[in-house]
Structure formats: structure tokens, C-alpha cells
Design a protein around this motif. Structure first.
Motif, PDB file in Angstrom:
ATOM      1  N   GLN A 186      -3.106  -6.495   9.052  1.00 46.43           N
ATOM      2  CA  GLN A 186      -3.393  -5.117   8.655  1.00 46.43           C
ATOM      3  C   GLN A 186      -2.899  -4.792   7.240  1.00 46.43           C
ATOM      4  OE1 GLN A 186      -2.773  -1.965  11.690  1.00 46.43           O
ATOM      5  NE2 GLN A 186      -2.013  -3.633  12.974  1.00 46.43           N
ATOM      6  N   LEU A 187      -1.949  -5.576   6.752  1.00 47.70           N
ATOM      7  CA  LEU A 187      -1.405  -5.334   5.406  1.00 47.70           C
ATOM      8  C   LEU A 187      -2.489  -5.504   4.341  1.00 47.70           C
ATOM      9  CD1 LEU A 187       1.429  -4.502   4.521  1.00 47.70           C
ATOM     10  CD2 LEU A 187       1.888  -6.882   3.959  1.00 47.70           C
ATOM     11  N   LYS A 188      -3.513  -6.293   4.667  1.00 47.44           N
ATOM     12  CA  LYS A 188      -4.615  -6.500   3.722  1.00 47.44           C
ATOM     13  C   LYS A 188      -5.430  -5.226   3.510  1.00 47.44           C
ATOM     14  CE  LYS A 188      -5.087 -11.283   5.294  1.00 47.44           C
ATOM     15  NZ  LYS A 188      -5.948 -12.202   6.078  1.00 47.44           N
ATOM     16  N   ALA A 189      -5.290  -4.268   4.416  1.00 47.14           N
ATOM     17  CA  ALA A 189      -6.045  -3.013   4.317  1.00 47.14           C
ATOM     18  C   ALA A 189      -5.227  -1.882   3.707  1.00 47.14           C
ATOM     19  CB  ALA A 189      -6.548  -2.597   5.706  1.00 47.14           C
ATOM     20  N   VAL A 190      -3.953  -2.133   3.394  1.00 46.18           N
ATOM     21  CA  VAL A 190      -3.107  -1.103   2.780  1.00 46.18           C
ATOM     22  C   VAL A 190      -3.292  -1.179   1.270  1.00 46.18           C
ATOM     23  CG1 VAL A 190      -0.761  -0.240   2.457  1.00 46.18           C
ATOM     24  CG2 VAL A 190      -1.426  -1.234   4.665  1.00 46.18           C
ATOM     25  N   LEU A 191      -3.934  -0.168   0.708  1.00 46.28           N
ATOM     26  CA  LEU A 191      -4.241  -0.177  -0.720  1.00 46.28           C
ATOM     27  C   LEU A 191      -3.117   0.435  -1.538  1.00 46.28           C
ATOM     28  CD1 LEU A 191      -8.024   0.816  -0.668  1.00 46.28           C
ATOM     29  CD2 LEU A 191      -7.000  -1.464  -0.756  1.00 46.28           C
ATOM     30  N   ARG A 192      -2.893  -0.159  -2.706  1.00 42.19           N
ATOM     31  CA  ARG A 192      -1.882   0.319  -3.641  1.00 42.19           C
ATOM     32  C   ARG A 192      -2.579   1.050  -4.792  1.00 42.19           C
ATOM     33  NH1 ARG A 192       3.002  -2.234  -3.235  1.00 42.19           N
ATOM     34  NH2 ARG A 192       3.278  -2.293  -5.491  1.00 42.19           N
ATOM     35  N   ARG A 193      -1.816   1.518  -5.774  1.00 41.06           N
ATOM     36  CA  ARG A 193      -2.409   2.264  -6.894  1.00 41.06           C
ATOM     37  C   ARG A 193      -2.813   1.368  -8.058  1.00 41.06           C
ATOM     38  NH1 ARG A 193      -1.289   7.789  -5.697  1.00 41.06           N
ATOM     39  NH2 ARG A 193      -0.827   7.695  -3.484  1.00 41.06           N
ATOM     40  N   THR A 194      -2.369   0.113  -8.003  1.00 42.43           N
ATOM     41  CA  THR A 194      -2.647  -0.812  -9.097  1.00 42.43           C
ATOM     42  C   THR A 194      -3.999  -1.490  -8.888  1.00 42.43           C
ATOM     43  OG1 THR A 194      -0.266  -1.242  -9.214  1.00 42.43           O
ATOM     44  CG2 THR A 194      -1.712  -2.768 -10.390  1.00 42.43           C
ATOM     45  N   ARG A 195      -4.758  -1.597  -9.969  1.00 37.12           N
ATOM     46  CA  ARG A 195      -6.050  -2.295  -9.900  1.00 37.12           C
ATOM     47  C   ARG A 195      -5.849  -3.753 -10.283  1.00 37.12           C
ATOM     48  NH1 ARG A 195      -9.916   1.347  -8.968  1.00 37.12           N
ATOM     49  NH2 ARG A 195      -9.348   3.506  -9.355  1.00 37.12           N
ATOM     50  N   ILE A 196      -6.649  -4.635  -9.687  1.00 39.00           N
ATOM     51  CA  ILE A 196      -6.489  -6.054 -10.005  1.00 39.00           C
ATOM     52  C   ILE A 196      -7.147  -6.348 -11.349  1.00 39.00           C
ATOM     53  CG2 ILE A 196      -6.345  -6.685  -7.568  1.00 39.00           C
ATOM     54  CD1 ILE A 196      -9.163  -7.842  -7.814  1.00 39.00           C
ATOM     55  N   LYS A 197      -6.529  -7.232 -12.089  1.00 36.71           N
ATOM     56  CA  LYS A 197      -6.959  -7.520 -13.456  1.00 36.71           C
ATOM     57  C   LYS A 197      -8.393  -8.057 -13.514  1.00 36.71           C
ATOM     58  CE  LYS A 197      -5.578 -10.006 -17.631  1.00 36.71           C
ATOM     59  NZ  LYS A 197      -6.943 -10.217 -18.019  1.00 36.71           N
ATOM     60  N   SER A 198      -8.759  -8.888 -12.528  1.00 35.53           N
ATOM     61  CA  SER A 198     -10.078  -9.517 -12.564  1.00 35.53           C
ATOM     62  C   SER A 198     -11.208  -8.567 -12.168  1.00 35.53           C
ATOM     63  CB  SER A 198     -10.102 -10.739 -11.635  1.00 35.53           C
ATOM     64  OG  SER A 198      -9.814 -10.341 -10.307  1.00 35.53           O
TER      65      SER A 198
END
Length: 201
Positions: free
Chosen positions: A22-34
């Protein structure tokens, strides 16, 4: 240990592994560089910051057990399955987070056999307290990674949320406790971010 008790342990361990998905579905505020259109999730963050621990060990202020630091960093955010991710600059929400996270840690680690539950809970609590060399170094990396990604995505999250230079400096000053050199690098990045218009002065 007989076969039945070994199998019971395995079932509990596998249940936690599936729960952690489920941790894969917890979104953070940082965007991935790619892909600046996609927010990183907490599982990705935990993997990347654990990798940082291996690569940057020589820059820790004190000698550390890097395997222990990696364990801490792989575990530190599992509580976000229940508690969610709190934006580091949201000081009001941050006040409520410790209680929510402790409750989550007790539930999540409580899924394990008792000996593993106690060992992982102790490791998680040690990281949260931030008083050992390993916890100080781990916390420095945990603070630095979002800044590093933000810097390399032209300050996207800072700009989206109107973060000011003084906020970024104050919130992230704890990095110095784990690594003086990393803190010097962060201060350089923050100054450059102001010059580029990504952070408000």
C-alpha cells in the motif's frame, strides 16, 4: 522451531509484506525527475533514501552502522500507510503526525511475530527520536532527498506551494546534525534556487 510454528511465522511475515504494498499508493509532494507530471510515492522515496545511505556514508558526521541506517530508512515511512504523508512545510499538520504515526507503527509492526515486532518497533522509535549517530545520519538524508529532487526539477514543488527561502533553511537545518558537508551542499542549492527564482526570498 517446528514446521507448524515456522509456517505461522511465515504467514505473518508475508501478510506484512503484502500490507506494505500500500505504500506504493501514498503520494508525496515531490515530483520524480524523469517525469515532472508524476508525484513520487513513499515506497520509491524509501528505496532511494536507503540507497543514499550506502553511497554517502563517508559524509556522516560520525561513524555509523550503515546496515542499521538502511533498515531504518526502509522502515521509517511504512506508517504512512495509515497516517499519510505530511508536507514538511505544513507545521500545523506536523503537530498531529507523531501521534498518528505511533498508532500506525503499533498496528503495522504488530502484524509480525512478537520478536520481529519488538525489534522493528525499536528501530523505528530510534529513528524517530533522532538521538543516535545512525538516526541523525538517516534523518539528514531523509530531509535532503526531497530538496535534491526539487532542485533538479527546477524547484517545482517549492514553486507550487509558495515555499520561502527562510522556511526551507529553517526546516532543513537539522541536516547538519547528521552531516555538516551535506548541509553545506543544501545551503548552496537553496541559495541557487533563490537566484533562479524557484524559492521566494
Amino acid at each position: 522451531m517446528n514446521e507448524t510454528s515456522a509456517f505461522e511465522r511465515l504467514e505473518k511475515q508475508l501478510a506484512l509484506i503484502v500490507e506494505m504494498d500500500q505504500l506504493k499508493a501514498v503520494l508525496r509532494r515531490t515530483r520524480i525527475k524523469s517525469d515532472n507530471d508524476r508525484l513520487e510515492n513513499s515506497a520509491e522515496h524509501s528505496w532511494q533514501v536507503a540507497l543514499m545511505a550506502l553511497l554517502l556514508e563517508e559524509h556522516a558526521n560520525e561513524s555509523v552502522d550503515v546496515a542499521k541506517v538502511v533498515k531504518m530508512l526502509l522502515l521509517h515511512d511504512v506508517v504512512e500507510i495509515d497516517a499519510g504523508d505530511t508536507f514538511v512545510y505544513d507545521l500545523e499538520a506536523a503537530k498531529l503526525q507523531p501521534e498518528k504515526e505511533l498508532k500506525a507503527a503499533k498496528r503495522i509492526f504488530g502484524m509480525l511475530p512478537e520478536d520481529q515486532r519488538d525489534a522493528l518497533m525499536a528501530l523505528w522509535l530510534e529513528f524517530e527520536a533522532g538521538e543516535t549517530p545512525e538516526a541523525r545520519y538517516g534523518k539528514a538524508l531523509d530531509r535532503m532527498l526531497p530538496m535534491l529532487l526539487n532542485y533538479h526539477s527546477d524547484g517545482q514543488s517549492w514553486k507550487e506551494h509558495g515555499v520561502r527561502y527562510d522556511q526551507a533553511l529553517s526546516i532543513n537545518s537539522k541536516i547538519e546534525k547528521g552531516s555538516v558537508l551535506l548541509w553545506e551542499k543544501v545551503q548552496m542549492m537553496l541559495s541557487e534556487a533563490v537566484d533562479k527564482g524557484w524559492l521566494k526570498k
